[in-house]
Design a protein around this motif. Structure first.
Motif, mmCIF file in Angstrom:
data_model
loop_
_atom_site.group_PDB
_atom_site.id
_atom_site.type_symbol
_atom_site.label_atom_id
_atom_site.label_comp_id
_atom_site.label_asym_id
_atom_site.label_seq_id
_atom_site.Cartn_x
_atom_site.Cartn_y
_atom_site.Cartn_z
ATOM 1 N N TYR A 71 62.695 30.150 65.959
ATOM 2 C CA TYR A 71 61.966 31.396 66.159
ATOM 3 C C TYR A 71 60.591 30.993 66.652
ATOM 4 C CZ TYR A 71 65.731 33.444 63.476
ATOM 5 O OH TYR A 71 66.973 33.834 63.043
ATOM 6 N N LEU A 72 60.306 31.268 67.909
ATOM 7 C CA LEU A 72 59.015 30.896 68.492
ATOM 8 C C LEU A 72 58.125 32.137 68.533
ATOM 9 C CD1 LEU A 72 57.026 29.057 70.005
ATOM 10 C CD2 LEU A 72 58.334 29.424 72.086
ATOM 11 N N VAL A 73 57.098 32.131 67.673
ATOM 12 C CA VAL A 73 56.209 33.292 67.559
ATOM 13 C C VAL A 73 54.958 33.061 68.396
ATOM 14 C CG1 VAL A 73 54.730 34.550 65.933
ATOM 15 C CG2 VAL A 73 57.045 33.941 65.280
ATOM 16 N N GLU A 74 54.719 33.944 69.356
ATOM 17 C CA GLU A 74 53.567 33.811 70.253
ATOM 18 C C GLU A 74 52.793 35.127 70.234
ATOM 19 O OE1 GLU A 74 51.883 31.576 72.369
ATOM 20 O OE2 GLU A 74 50.669 33.386 72.654
ATOM 21 N N ARG A 75 51.465 35.042 70.110
ATOM 22 C CA ARG A 75 50.701 36.293 69.996
ATOM 23 C C ARG A 75 50.440 36.953 71.357
ATOM 24 N NH1 ARG A 75 44.825 33.887 68.136
ATOM 25 N NH2 ARG A 75 44.406 32.797 70.072
ATOM 26 N N ASN A 76 50.507 36.189 72.440
ATOM 27 C CA ASN A 76 50.265 36.745 73.773
ATOM 28 C C ASN A 76 51.543 37.385 74.333
ATOM 29 O OD1 ASN A 76 47.550 36.176 74.067
ATOM 30 N ND2 ASN A 76 47.925 34.103 74.790
ATOM 31 N N PRO A 77 51.428 38.094 75.477
ATOM 32 C CA PRO A 77 52.639 38.706 76.052
ATOM 33 C C PRO A 77 53.625 37.705 76.638
ATOM 34 C CG PRO A 77 50.651 39.804 76.866
ATOM 35 C CD PRO A 77 50.196 38.568 76.154
ATOM 36 N N GLY A 78 53.214 36.438 76.817
ATOM 37 C CA GLY A 78 54.120 35.433 77.367
ATOM 38 C C GLY A 78 53.789 34.068 76.812
ATOM 39 N N VAL A 107 62.444 33.875 71.366
ATOM 40 C CA VAL A 107 61.009 33.956 71.671
ATOM 41 C C VAL A 107 60.500 35.330 71.238
ATOM 42 C CG1 VAL A 107 59.275 33.938 73.501
ATOM 43 C CG2 VAL A 107 61.175 32.321 73.598
ATOM 44 N N LEU A 108 59.543 35.327 70.325
ATOM 45 C CA LEU A 108 58.982 36.585 69.811
ATOM 46 C C LEU A 108 57.543 36.683 70.300
ATOM 47 C CD1 LEU A 108 60.261 36.201 66.123
ATOM 48 C CD2 LEU A 108 61.444 37.295 68.028
ATOM 49 N N THR A 109 57.341 37.368 71.414
ATOM 50 C CA THR A 109 55.986 37.488 71.971
ATOM 51 C C THR A 109 55.263 38.665 71.319
ATOM 52 O OG1 THR A 109 57.012 38.721 73.749
ATOM 53 C CG2 THR A 109 56.429 36.430 74.220
ATOM 54 N N LEU A 110 53.960 38.748 71.543
ATOM 55 C CA LEU A 110 53.102 39.796 70.961
ATOM 56 C C LEU A 110 53.341 39.893 69.454
ATOM 57 C CD1 LEU A 110 53.573 42.403 73.823
ATOM 58 C CD2 LEU A 110 51.418 41.324 73.212
ATOM 59 N N SER A 111 53.505 38.742 68.839
ATOM 60 C CA SER A 111 53.906 38.704 67.430
ATOM 61 C C SER A 111 52.998 37.798 66.614
ATOM 62 C CB SER A 111 55.336 38.175 67.311
ATOM 63 O OG SER A 111 56.213 39.021 67.989
ATOM 64 N N GLU A 112 52.929 38.061 65.330
ATOM 65 C CA GLU A 112 52.167 37.177 64.444
ATOM 66 C C GLU A 112 52.832 37.094 63.075
ATOM 67 O OE1 GLU A 112 48.172 38.727 63.665
ATOM 68 O OE2 GLU A 112 48.815 40.617 64.520
ATOM 69 N N VAL A 113 52.588 35.955 62.426
ATOM 70 C CA VAL A 113 53.158 35.730 61.105
ATOM 71 C C VAL A 113 52.274 36.429 60.071
ATOM 72 C CG1 VAL A 113 53.640 33.944 59.381
ATOM 73 C CG2 VAL A 113 54.215 33.560 61.784
ATOM 74 N N LYS A 114 52.897 37.241 59.225
ATOM 75 C CA LYS A 114 52.128 38.028 58.253
ATOM 76 C C LYS A 114 52.281 37.507 56.834
ATOM 77 C CE LYS A 114 49.730 40.893 60.331
ATOM 78 N NZ LYS A 114 48.317 40.705 60.230
ATOM 79 N N GLU A 115 53.414 36.874 56.519
ATOM 80 C CA GLU A 115 53.636 36.416 55.139
ATOM 81 C C GLU A 115 54.640 35.261 55.141
ATOM 82 O OE1 GLU A 115 54.263 39.496 51.916
ATOM 83 O OE2 GLU A 115 56.136 38.351 51.747
ATOM 84 N N VAL A 116 54.349 34.273 54.300
ATOM 85 C CA VAL A 116 55.301 33.162 54.140
ATOM 86 C C VAL A 116 55.468 32.917 52.640
ATOM 87 C CG1 VAL A 116 55.718 30.700 54.532
ATOM 88 C CG2 VAL A 116 54.668 32.070 56.333
ATOM 89 N N LYS A 117 56.731 32.901 52.202
ATOM 90 C CA LYS A 117 57.017 32.598 50.793
ATOM 91 C C LYS A 117 58.074 31.510 50.736
ATOM 92 C CE LYS A 117 55.903 36.952 48.566
ATOM 93 N NZ LYS A 117 56.433 38.260 48.207
#
Ligand SMILES: Cc1cc2nc3c(=O)[nH]c(=O)nc-3n(C[C@H](O)[C@H](O)[C@H](O)COP(=O)(O)OP(=O)(O)OC[C@H]3O[C@@H](n4cnc5c(N)ncnc54)[C@H](O)[C@@H]3O)c2cc1C
Length: 422
Positions: free
Chosen positions: A28-35, A72-82
């Protein structure tokens, strides 16, 4: 559990994702930008080979996003990790793109229909519409609507033949389970307008190096024509000032690790664009430590007449023609001298990515005194303070592309060890 979360889709995150996917591991590749692509996508060429940056990166971006094991998960951010190594539960916030990624063909019609223009965060010196493609070779190739500034005029909806625009999309939360996490959040640019004596923001012909990369790039705001922002003329003398905001008590004490080399590259490229131009690099000391780096500098001197002046510039002045005078302390002789140039490029320090502190808190890992992710020790160069979480590339310490890739490959092997329970 055969899956890994990679946070940050720059060259380090892309390389890690490809290598994991090739081993049969789901990413799961989390990217905060649109690409994806990160900073390397903004560069014109790369030192020390002068390869076209996007030409060598684009195939990697496509391979990564096209791999069946990579999400690929663009425009995304990690909010919680447990959870713990081998069994992390992660919440990811997916911001709305206002465009259906499955329907959009990337034709760009919406970008011409949108009447509203803003500063282009990718090209830095150019502008973009509220409906835009993040950059020409963006992966995934889908449009984005700038939801914050869009007035919902509906022009983009009207022109879209495939009905991909959804101006009322909502943020979504997604939960994933992974065995390991690789952080690859890279760096952000330093704004030197606080260094009053260099006049950035006040003098039109004082740029930062990333703006210069875009200015000379064929896909940049001037289609690669090297011109002065003030009058559109080709510069005849260009000065590069090193260590702006780095190795300095007032701003950041660390070395950004790449400005000796990228100033050399940009000087060579200046000569290729404008063979008559003179280039001057005002440097603190030359840190050419990588493979082929010293030879690159020698070649710049020999074949491109790049002039290196060991000095500390104290002030830049502008005259009525917008030409600039650099006042500098020549540190070898101790003399104070002045040089007139048409354009100044500030090689600024690079900062840990915005949000590094919040992300470290979410992950429960430590940062060092400069807010880079703190790695364990020399035998565990990519391990963070929590088992199963690794950091690679610029986010853990200043470094260039080859080193970022090396670390990505190292972290893949460590993540695979965690997944296999070794
Ligand atoms: C002007 C300039 C010229 C350069 N020229 C060269 C060169 O010629 N050769 C060379 O080897 N190096 C060069 N470099 C250095 C090179 O850019 C870096 O080494 C490289 O980009 C590091 O890659 P990275 O993947 O670690 O980080 P980045 O490229 O910064 O990528 C990080 C990615 O993570 C994303 N991200 C950040 N935070 C989050 C978050 N919280 N959640 C999700 N995603 C996030 C970002 O949006 C970005 O896409 C240059 C640097 C500059 C400034």
């Amino acid at each position: 559990m055969k899956s890994v979360l990679v946070i940050g889709g720059g060259v380090a995150g892309i390389q890690a994702s490809i290598d994991l996917a090739m081993r049969g591991i789901v990413v799961y590749l989390v990217e905060r930008n649109p690409g994806i692509g990160g900073r390397m996508a903004q560069l014109d060429k790369t030192f020390p080979t002068n390869d076209c940056s996007i030409c060598i990166l684009a195939p990697k971006m496509i391979e990564c996003a096209g791999h069946e094991n990579v999400h690929v998960l663009t425009l995304s951010e990690v909010k919680e990790v447990k959870g713990n190594a081998g069994d992390f539960k992660v919440k990811v916030l997916r911001h709305p793109r206002y465009v259906d990624e499955d329907k959009c063909t990337g034709c760009g019609d919406c970008t011409t229909a949108c009447p509203y223009v803003r500063v282009d965060e990718f090209n830095l010196l150019g502008s973009r519409r509220n409906a835009y493609l993040y950059f020409m070779q963006v992966v995934p190739r889908v449009a984005t609507i700038d939801g914050e500034n869009c007035v919902r005029c509906g022009n983009c909806e009207a022109i879209c033949d495939v009905g991909a625009i959804d101006l009322y999309q909502k943020p979504r939360e997604m939960e994933i389970e992974v065995g390991s996490i690789i952080v690859a959040t890279g760096f952000d640019l330093f704004d030197p307008s606080g260094i009053d004596e260099y006049g950035y923001g006040r003098y039109k012909n004082v740029l930062i190096a990333m703006e210069y990369e875009r200015l000379i790039c064929a896909s940049g705001p001037t289609n690669g024509h090297l011109i002065r922002p003030s009058d559109g003329k080709e510069p005849k003398r260009v000065g590069f000032i090193q260590c702006v905001g780095s190795r300095d008590q007032k701003n950041n004490q660390y070395c950004c690790s790449v400005c000796c080399m990228h100033a050399t590259k940009e000087s060579i490229l200046t000569k290729e664009h404008c063979p008559d131009a003179e280039t001057y690099i005002f440097y603190t000391d030359l840190r050419a430590f990588g493979k082929g780096f010293n030879e690159y500098i020698e070649r710049a001197k020999r074949e491109y007449d790049v002039n290196y002046i060991r000095s500390r510039p104290g002030k830049i002045e502008e005259n009525e023609k917008k030409d600039l005078t650099i006042w500098y302390d020549e540190t070898v002789t101790g003399e104070v001298k002045a040089m007139e140039v048409d354009l100044v490029v500030l090689c600024t320090t690079l900062l840990p990515s915005k949000g590094a502190y919040e992300l470290a808190k979410i992950l429960g890992v430590e940062l060092n005194e400069h807010s880079f992710f703190e790695t364990k020790d020399i035998f565990n160069p990519v391990d963070l303070s929590i088992e199963g979480i690794f950091a690679v590339g610029y986010c853990q310490s200043p470094k260039d592309i080859p080193e970022s890739i090396m670390q990505a490959k190292g972290a893949v092997s460590r993540a695979a060890e965690i997944l296999s329970g070794e």
